[in-house]
Design an enzyme around this catalytic site. Structure first.
Site, PDB file in Angstrom:
ATOM      1  N   ASP A  46      46.511  36.623  45.594  1.00 43.67           N
ATOM      2  CA  ASP A  46      46.249  35.498  44.676  1.00 43.67           C
ATOM      3  C   ASP A  46      47.075  35.657  43.392  1.00 43.67           C
ATOM      4  O   ASP A  46      46.523  35.705  42.292  1.00 43.67           O
ATOM      5  CB  ASP A  46      44.749  35.406  44.333  1.00 43.67           C
ATOM      6  CG  ASP A  46      44.226  36.617  43.560  1.00 43.67           C
ATOM      7  OD1 ASP A  46      44.807  37.719  43.690  1.00 43.67           O
ATOM      8  OD2 ASP A  46      43.257  36.446  42.795  1.00 43.67           O
TER       9      ASP A  46
ATOM     10  N   ASP B  81      49.402  41.146  41.592  1.00 38.25           N
ATOM     11  CA  ASP B  81      49.680  40.800  42.999  1.00 38.25           C
ATOM     12  C   ASP B  81      51.185  40.607  43.189  1.00 38.25           C
ATOM     13  O   ASP B  81      51.748  41.016  44.208  1.00 38.25           O
ATOM     14  CB  ASP B  81      49.028  39.468  43.377  1.00 38.25           C
ATOM     15  CG  ASP B  81      47.540  39.432  43.190  1.00 38.25           C
ATOM     16  OD1 ASP B  81      46.795  39.581  44.161  1.00 38.25           O
ATOM     17  OD2 ASP B  81      47.108  39.218  42.033  1.00 38.25           O
TER      18      ASP B  81
ATOM     19  N   ASN C  33      42.879  34.294  41.036  1.00 39.18           N
ATOM     20  CA  ASN C  33      43.273  34.346  39.623  1.00 39.18           C
ATOM     21  C   ASN C  33      43.554  32.959  39.070  1.00 39.18           C
ATOM     22  O   ASN C  33      43.257  32.659  37.913  1.00 39.18           O
ATOM     23  CB  ASN C  33      44.518  35.215  39.462  1.00 39.18           C
ATOM     24  CG  ASN C  33      44.217  36.694  39.638  1.00 39.18           C
ATOM     25  OD1 ASN C  33      43.174  37.175  39.198  1.00 39.18           O
ATOM     26  ND2 ASN C  33      45.123  37.404  40.283  1.00 39.18           N
TER      27      ASN C  33
ATOM     28  N   THR D  27      44.559  41.614  48.190  1.00 35.59           N
ATOM     29  CA  THR D  27      44.541  41.951  46.763  1.00 35.59           C
ATOM     30  C   THR D  27      43.933  40.822  45.929  1.00 35.59           C
ATOM     31  O   THR D  27      44.190  40.729  44.733  1.00 35.59           O
ATOM     32  CB  THR D  27      45.960  42.279  46.246  1.00 35.59           C
ATOM     33  OG1 THR D  27      46.791  41.126  46.415  1.00 35.59           O
ATOM     34  CG2 THR D  27      46.564  43.467  46.968  1.00 35.59           C
TER      35      THR D  27
ATOM     36  N   PHE E  66      36.502  41.550  39.456  1.00 36.01           N
ATOM     37  CA  PHE E  66      36.804  40.136  39.696  1.00 36.01           C
ATOM     38  C   PHE E  66      36.891  39.759  41.177  1.00 36.01           C
ATOM     39  O   PHE E  66      36.291  38.773  41.618  1.00 36.01           O
ATOM     40  CB  PHE E  66      38.122  39.752  38.995  1.00 36.01           C
ATOM     41  CG  PHE E  66      38.540  38.341  39.293  1.00 36.01           C
ATOM     42  CD1 PHE E  66      37.940  37.270  38.638  1.00 36.01           C
ATOM     43  CD2 PHE E  66      39.501  38.068  40.255  1.00 36.01           C
ATOM     44  CE1 PHE E  66      38.294  35.960  38.927  1.00 36.01           C
ATOM     45  CE2 PHE E  66      39.863  36.764  40.552  1.00 36.01           C
ATOM     46  CZ  PHE E  66      39.264  35.706  39.888  1.00 36.01           C
ATOM     47  N   ASN E  67      37.669  40.507  41.989  1.00 33.66           N
ATOM     48  CA  ASN E  67      37.897  40.082  43.379  1.00 33.66           C
ATOM     49  C   ASN E  67      36.601  40.017  44.177  1.00 33.66           C
ATOM     50  O   ASN E  67      36.434  39.134  45.032  1.00 33.66           O
ATOM     51  CB  ASN E  67      38.862  41.047  44.091  1.00 33.66           C
ATOM     52  CG  ASN E  67      40.283  40.895  43.606  1.00 33.66           C
ATOM     53  OD1 ASN E  67      40.641  39.882  43.016  1.00 33.66           O
ATOM     54  ND2 ASN E  67      41.086  41.915  43.837  1.00 33.66           N
TER      55      ASN E  67
ATOM     56  N   HIS F 261      46.573  47.038  38.904  1.00 38.95           N
ATOM     57  CA  HIS F 261      45.583  47.133  39.990  1.00 38.95           C
ATOM     58  C   HIS F 261      46.203  47.040  41.391  1.00 38.95           C
ATOM     59  O   HIS F 261      46.144  47.971  42.184  1.00 38.95           O
ATOM     60  CB  HIS F 261      44.556  46.001  39.874  1.00 38.95           C
ATOM     61  CG  HIS F 261      43.910  45.860  38.540  1.00 38.95           C
ATOM     62  ND1 HIS F 261      42.921  46.701  38.103  1.00 38.95           N
ATOM     63  CD2 HIS F 261      44.093  44.947  37.538  1.00 38.95           C
ATOM     64  CE1 HIS F 261      42.504  46.318  36.901  1.00 38.95           C
ATOM     65  NE2 HIS F 261      43.210  45.260  36.538  1.00 38.95           N
ATOM     66  N   ASP F 262      46.712  45.852  41.711  1.00 40.05           N
ATOM     67  CA  ASP F 262      47.021  45.548  43.115  1.00 40.05           C
ATOM     68  C   ASP F 262      48.121  46.423  43.719  1.00 40.05           C
ATOM     69  O   ASP F 262      48.062  46.727  44.924  1.00 40.05           O
ATOM     70  CB  ASP F 262      47.378  44.061  43.254  1.00 40.05           C
ATOM     71  CG  ASP F 262      46.188  43.163  42.952  1.00 40.05           C
ATOM     72  OD1 ASP F 262      45.045  43.646  43.042  1.00 40.05           O
ATOM     73  OD2 ASP F 262      46.397  41.987  42.608  1.00 40.05           O
TER      74      ASP F 262
END
Ligand code: BDR
Ligand code: CA
Length: 315
Positions: A11, A16, A41, A126, A168-169, A242-243
């Protein structure tokens, strides 16, 4: 080693997008069968567009990019423009991508690819898990061909980043996440406990900025934007990347320390919705269903990212 077939579900989102570039920079390791996009996102029309722009920047206009679910399985759409900007990839100039959008729905692509696979496929989500959860719910037979799921989501020691309890995810689609974590296939999880250790410090961003190709410049620009919000929020030395932990793990697993655990997602309480209850100390008899990443060689992670981004041509 043979190339590993992967489907990346995302996303974009700056992180990402950087994960996609890292994967595209690694054609000897990963065979990207397709990239599926999901609302997260930012809305779906932007996540699929942003993905196609990354394929342009990575010189991979041949990659199949599919649009998938435009909202979570049961809840209202949750987006994060406050983190990623109105485009999702603020920090790069937005252009109309050359890479086309493939015909068909992402969920159908995931199901068809798995059912026809001669070699088991790794799924690399992700974003919110809506596409993957929907595919499993619609045709559980696909699970036989899932080699592993390597995902970014959840939090244990770090607490939540979008609610006090939830990352969030997982918060964006807890019901899809619940399906995925119960699926019975090997799952490796990169939650905030580990992603908050791979900080894009000034020195690391300057290393990336010195990479004189479009992928390096786009990554530096996106990190600059990402950094403003996150350093203010976390009072940290840089934004957590993060991703890209997911693809970094596929490329160099020894960067990470993992522990087999049970992870169960909260789907009942509105207060703690999307919380990932990780039984790190084995205080229940719930069976292990994931490996939880809890430590990382952050310098090694950035060395890998820089080395791979340098592989892109400078045009
Ligand atoms: C996750 O949420 C999104 O904001 C990022 O792209 C990442 O996938 C971090 O919580
Ligand atoms: Ca994401």
């Amino acid at each position: 080693m043979a190339k590993r077939p992967v489907i990346i579900d995302c996303d974009p989102g700056q992180d990402d997008a950087i994960n996609l570039l890292l994967a595209m920079a690694s054609p000897d390791d990963l065979d990207i069968l397709g990239i599926t996009t999901v609302a997260g996102n930012v809305p779906l029309s932007l996540t699929e567009r942003n993905t196609r722009q990354m394929c342009d920047i990575g010189g991979r206009t041949d990659l199949l990019v599919f649009a998938g679910c435009d909202r979570p399985m049961q809840r209202e759409l949750l987006t994060a423009e406050n983190v990623h900007g109105s485009t999702g990839i603020d920090g790069v100039d937005i252009v109309e991508p050359e890479t086309p959008l493939a015909d068909g729905h992402a969920v159908d692509f995931i199901i068809d690819s798995l059912l026809s696979a001669t070699q088991a496929i790794a799924l690399v989500p992700t974003g919110p898990l809506t596409n993957i959860g929907t595919a499993i719910q619609r045709n559980p037979a696909i699970l036989d061909r899932v080699a592993e799921i390597v995902l970014m989501g959840g939090a244990m020691r770090e607490g939540g980043n979008h609610s006090p309890s939830a990352e969030f995810n997982i918060l964006a689609d807890p019901h899809a996440a619940d399906i995925v974590f119960r699926c019975g296939r090997p799952i490796t999880v990169f939650g905030l406990d580990v992603t908050h250790q791979v900080l894009a410090t000034v020195e690391r961003r300057e290393r990336i900025r010195s990479i004189a190709n479009p992928a390096g410049q786009a990554t530096a620009g996106m990190l600059d934007f990402f950094n403003r919000h996150d350093t203010a929020k976390y009072q940290s030395l840089g934004a957590p990347l993060h991703d890209p932990c997911t693809v970094a793990y596929l490329l160099q697993p020894d960067l990470f320390e993992l522990k087999a655990c049970n992870l169960t997602v909260e789907t009942g309480s509105e207060l703690t919705m999307g919380h990932t209850a990780v039984d790190f100390w084995r205080v229940t008899d719930r069976p292990h269903n994931i490996r939880w990443a809890h430590a990382v060689d952050a310098d090694g992670f950035y060395d890998l990212l820089v080395q791979r981004l340098e592989r892109f041509s400078d045009e």
